[in-house]
Design an enzyme around this catalytic site. Sequence first.
Site, PDB file in Angstrom:
ATOM      1  N   VAL A 265       0.997  -1.113  -0.012  1.00 23.81           N
ATOM      2  CA  VAL A 265      -0.002  -0.068   0.034  1.00 23.81           C
ATOM      3  C   VAL A 265       0.768   1.242  -0.027  1.00 23.81           C
ATOM      4  O   VAL A 265       2.140   1.094   0.390  1.00 23.81           O
ATOM      5  CB  VAL A 265      -0.989   0.030   1.273  1.00 23.81           C
ATOM      6  CG1 VAL A 265      -1.695  -1.344   1.278  1.00 23.81           C
ATOM      7  CG2 VAL A 265      -0.128   0.181   2.588  1.00 23.81           C
TER       8      VAL A 265
ATOM      9  N   GLY B 281       6.792  -6.595   2.351  1.00 24.22           N
ATOM     10  CA  GLY B 281       6.237  -5.959   0.850  1.00 24.22           C
ATOM     11  C   GLY B 281       4.885  -5.817   0.780  1.00 24.22           C
ATOM     12  O   GLY B 281       4.260  -5.849  -0.096  1.00 24.22           O
ATOM     13  N   LYS B 282       4.403  -5.433   2.050  1.00 21.05           N
ATOM     14  CA  LYS B 282       2.809  -5.402   2.137  1.00 21.05           C
ATOM     15  C   LYS B 282       2.486  -3.696   2.136  1.00 21.05           C
ATOM     16  O   LYS B 282       1.377  -3.226   2.164  1.00 21.05           O
ATOM     17  CB  LYS B 282       2.063  -5.951   3.344  1.00 21.05           C
ATOM     18  CG  LYS B 282       2.176  -7.617   3.146  1.00 21.05           C
ATOM     19  CD  LYS B 282       1.902  -8.135   4.669  1.00 21.05           C
ATOM     20  CE  LYS B 282       2.256  -9.564   4.579  1.00 21.05           C
ATOM     21  NZ  LYS B 282       1.961 -10.168   5.925  1.00 21.05           N
ATOM     22  N   ILE B 283       3.506  -3.287   2.278  1.00 23.15           N
ATOM     23  CA  ILE B 283       3.605  -1.557   2.572  1.00 23.15           C
ATOM     24  C   ILE B 283       4.852  -1.142   1.747  1.00 23.15           C
ATOM     25  O   ILE B 283       5.989  -1.767   1.901  1.00 23.15           O
ATOM     26  CB  ILE B 283       3.652  -0.873   4.100  1.00 23.15           C
ATOM     27  CG1 ILE B 283       2.170  -1.536   4.678  1.00 23.15           C
ATOM     28  CG2 ILE B 283       3.844   0.360   4.098  1.00 23.15           C
ATOM     29  CD1 ILE B 283       2.113  -0.921   6.209  1.00 23.15           C
TER      30      ILE B 283
END
Lengths: 297, 297, 297, 297
Positions: free
Chosen positions: A235, A263-265
């Site tokens: 995100v 790797g989610k933000i």
Amino acid sequence: MSNVAKQMEAVRVLGPGRFGRAATILAEMFSDQNYSNFISLAGPIIPGGLRTLIVDLVDQRLIDGIVTTGANVTHDMLEALGHRHLVGSETLNDAKLKRLGLSRIYDLLVEQKAIEHLEKTTYQMLNRISESKRRNIATYELLWDFGKQLLDNHSLLRTAQKRSVPIFCPGIFDSMLGLNLWTYSRLDPLMINPFKDFSKLVDMTYETKKVGAVILGGGMPKHHVLIANSYRGGVDAAIQITLDRPEGGGASGAPLEEAISWGKIKNEKKLATIVGDATVIFPLLTLAALERVKKSS
Amino acid sequence: MSNVAKQMEAVRVLGPGRFGRAATILAEMFSDQNYSNFISLAGPIIPGGLRTLIVDLVDQRLIDGIVTTGANVTHDMLEALGHRHLVGSETLNDAKLKRLGLSRIYDLLVEQKAIEHLEKTTYQMLNRISESKRRNIATYELLWDFGKQLLDNHSLLRTAQKRSVPIFCPGIFDSMLGLNLWTYSRLDPLMINPFKDFSKLVDMTYETKKVGAVILGGGMPKHHVLIANSYRGGVDAAIQITLDRPEGGGASGAPLEEAISWGKIKNEKKLATIVGDATVIFPLLTLAALERVKKSS
Amino acid sequence: MSNVAKQMEAVRVLGPGRFGRAATILAEMFSDQNYSNFISLAGPIIPGGLRTLIVDLVDQRLIDGIVTTGANVTHDMLEALGHRHLVGSETLNDAKLKRLGLSRIYDLLVEQKAIEHLEKTTYQMLNRISESKRRNIATYELLWDFGKQLLDNHSLLRTAQKRSVPIFCPGIFDSMLGLNLWTYSRLDPLMINPFKDFSKLVDMTYETKKVGAVILGGGMPKHHVLIANSYRGGVDAAIQITLDRPEGGGASGAPLEEAISWGKIKNEKKLATIVGDATVIFPLLTLAALERVKKSS
Amino acid sequence: MSNVAKQMEAVRVLGPGRFGRAATILAEMFSDQNYSNFISLAGPIIPGGLRTLIVDLVDQRLIDGIVTTGANVTHDMLEALGHRHLVGSETLNDAKLKRLGLSRIYDLLVEQKAIEHLEKTTYQMLNRISESKRRNIATYELLWDFGKQLLDNHSLLRTAQKRSVPIFCPGIFDSMLGLNLWTYSRLDPLMINPFKDFSKLVDMTYETKKVGAVILGGGMPKHHVLIANSYRGGVDAAIQITLDRPEGGGASGAPLEEAISWGKIKNEKKLATIVGDATVIFPLLTLAALERVKKSS
């Protein structure tokens, strides 16, 4: 209010700094048309008084997707059916409450008869969905179908359906509503397909330039919004409000920064965590963000 | 240790009283053959060092059913594939970690290559399950199938399969493993049916005289164990260890007593909540309970 | 127990890693004769069941100095006078308790008549101290004088006096005992001089090769032990057990590392924080540390 | 803002209900002339950005007495001497910070040279107080004397002195300022008499019709305000904002209701606890309360 938030941001450190930064980030999410915003709802967000606020944000097209616990969906439906929570206390005797047909959420009480009402209504609403659809349905499809059938304009399900905002409920099985779905499925065809939900959610994250995440509470809704964004590299901006702690290592209390390593933000620049009760902080934060948006427009 | 627990119970109030009472309740769950015991795992229970302990309890037939987050299943599989976590720190830079191929859980690090290894292995293991089974599979069936295929005798999945202890994973979609299942399902037939899980879980609660619940952390696993027992009138004994707070009204931090009003727990007599980190408290509590069981046998 | 602690240490991360490291540090403090160990007591350590444990550590000369809230001193005196706490519940009605002459600490009850007994006894004990001494007395001197006059061998005050272990009580004014001192001082000469306490405490930190700090709970006792060591460049080893959070910035929840920047702790190598309830964790940790000391001796 | 607070109060349960009730109580404390209001300050209230707000409330005669930690007094003086905190991060290396002459409070940094400046200034200010006064001085007298000598009109000490609002600092010994007082006392006459403080504080609670307590954080300041009111039968209204937990039994996290059983609070009707960070919540709550006062006047 906008001034107070600016003064808090000027502190730049500790709680006020985080609140002020969160207001700035939220204002950007709300005003920059490149953002698709996802909100995650864990804990009693709907029964805790934020139903009107979340509905307004959806209605004003400031929120594009919702990931929630089954409990919040259940409570939206209970209110849509005309049931209101009662005011109790956290010190009431629970065995006695049960005998009185009341169930407790901290100091809030729910009538068992409301839950029975929900059961019947759920069956009726399911019957009105075509069998072929019921044999392979995503939760967001199911909840749009329910939203269409609910007559309450203050309902989150109804408003989300009107605005084509999907409500993803990956733990729908684990709620009063979920029990109704399960009992229904034992007699009539019903197969919920969470993979369809996830495909829709991931597609949405691909189809937008930027993703904003507004995380109220922890739990699966928090993690679900974040993990779905790992395919696009994370995100772009995120705020979270939670009372959960980081030290235990659970995802609920984890700092947003940790999600960068997964790797989610995307990066650390547009992140703010406020340690607090989302039902208290989020209305105040939204007020501050919306005032800022108005001023600059 | 057993003496210390007894001294703590003698205090009867505050934390020591609750720890002592929990040890007594756990000892009863472990020694009374009428109990079927369910354990819920939320937070990093497996990577946090409790893998051996949980495996031992399953192996010794002291636990009859498990409800867990997908993350704990993921980490059991990673360890079964030979990967170990690395020791990091909660102050490491996450953007840097990502560049180094490391993902962080508080002060624990996971190598991305381990996660890639898991992905390939998951596909291989799925391929070995018959297509007809894959078209309508419960999570407990899937995890037994994985357990059969894992060669690590220290694995929770393998041990649970050997002992016919079902592992229910209602939020399996929301984990690294879940991502693999989803990507697989886009090319090959795979339909997970959580209703089958719930039927199995509810059946288990009916087929036993007494149900004991051991709740480590909150989240969906906690709630799921409790709600599944509402059909039989609630669990007979329960202990929970959590750092989540009650005031926000979320299920994770709710006192066990609250569940009595919902019919998920039978009465107040065999309940104990310990405010603490389950990965610290549970090994110590189990030691105290098992010593007590040995003494009395 | 020692084995469990070693297994926990082997995890090296998350809660078990911290518990194991704390056990190792505590074992070193207890076994290395170069250490003078200071323990800080905040929260209901004495009424919460740790009175016997703390007394034993003082009696065995494993603790060299104590910094405590006035409440813990008050409760040691109440127990020395023969009063025991009653078992209550956190949901009792407090207005009703007051009418019944009971005061509440979470689920523990204290009888008001015990507090009245303490008042009379305090006056009698003060009368037995010479007026000249009373005109300029440190809290550690006062509490030694009280310890001499208390007949209970299980008393912390008495044991500390026997072992010449000073009990520093910088907030003595802020307790039931403190109220008695204040009312006494309005009629009779009594002047407590906290500067004398601080001089004694600082001198003790200078006269030892190494300082170990055992911090139970936060508050002024925690900070006081640390700040007194800033003149010697900081403590050499420290463990803390607390449920307070760091994010608010208060000293109670601050990580030990933060104190390095203030010169109150020497380096990061011998530090461990356990997030938990000290009345639960400390007995278990002490057991693990003492077993380790025995084994290696 | 006032509308948002009213909507939150209308929820009547959970966090919003408590926030709304707290706003109503605070508005009453601020508008009813029968109230004398005492505020307790624990944690980094002054460096955390609430200095201006607290000064304004004192200047507008809405606060009649302050009980604070020594740290908040220290930081007010540092700012009065022209020093500002620097913006850091909670992940900075503390050994490195120390070498750079910086001390850390979570993500806020203080320069050691500022603390050295404070030391010299404190000695100068003490020298200007007559020796006879210094031989028996209450903390509120000392801090008024300092306030007179500080030239910064934004200073809490100066504003409190101008408005004759006493600042009680029962733990003054336990702070950077306290170290300066101690070192001074080793060469020059200085005897701080906390009994004089307590007499003044108790007298103030007797001389007013009603007492309101505004409790920011826990610690000794919280308990001190409450215990001083036990002689008059308790405070009439109280709000508290804290992140501390109740289960451990410490006074910091205790619910206000518990104080009723100790006679420190009169009844349950005008009490509200908000679980949260006081530096975030209190500015927002004050804004809501003051808007309400304006509307009704």
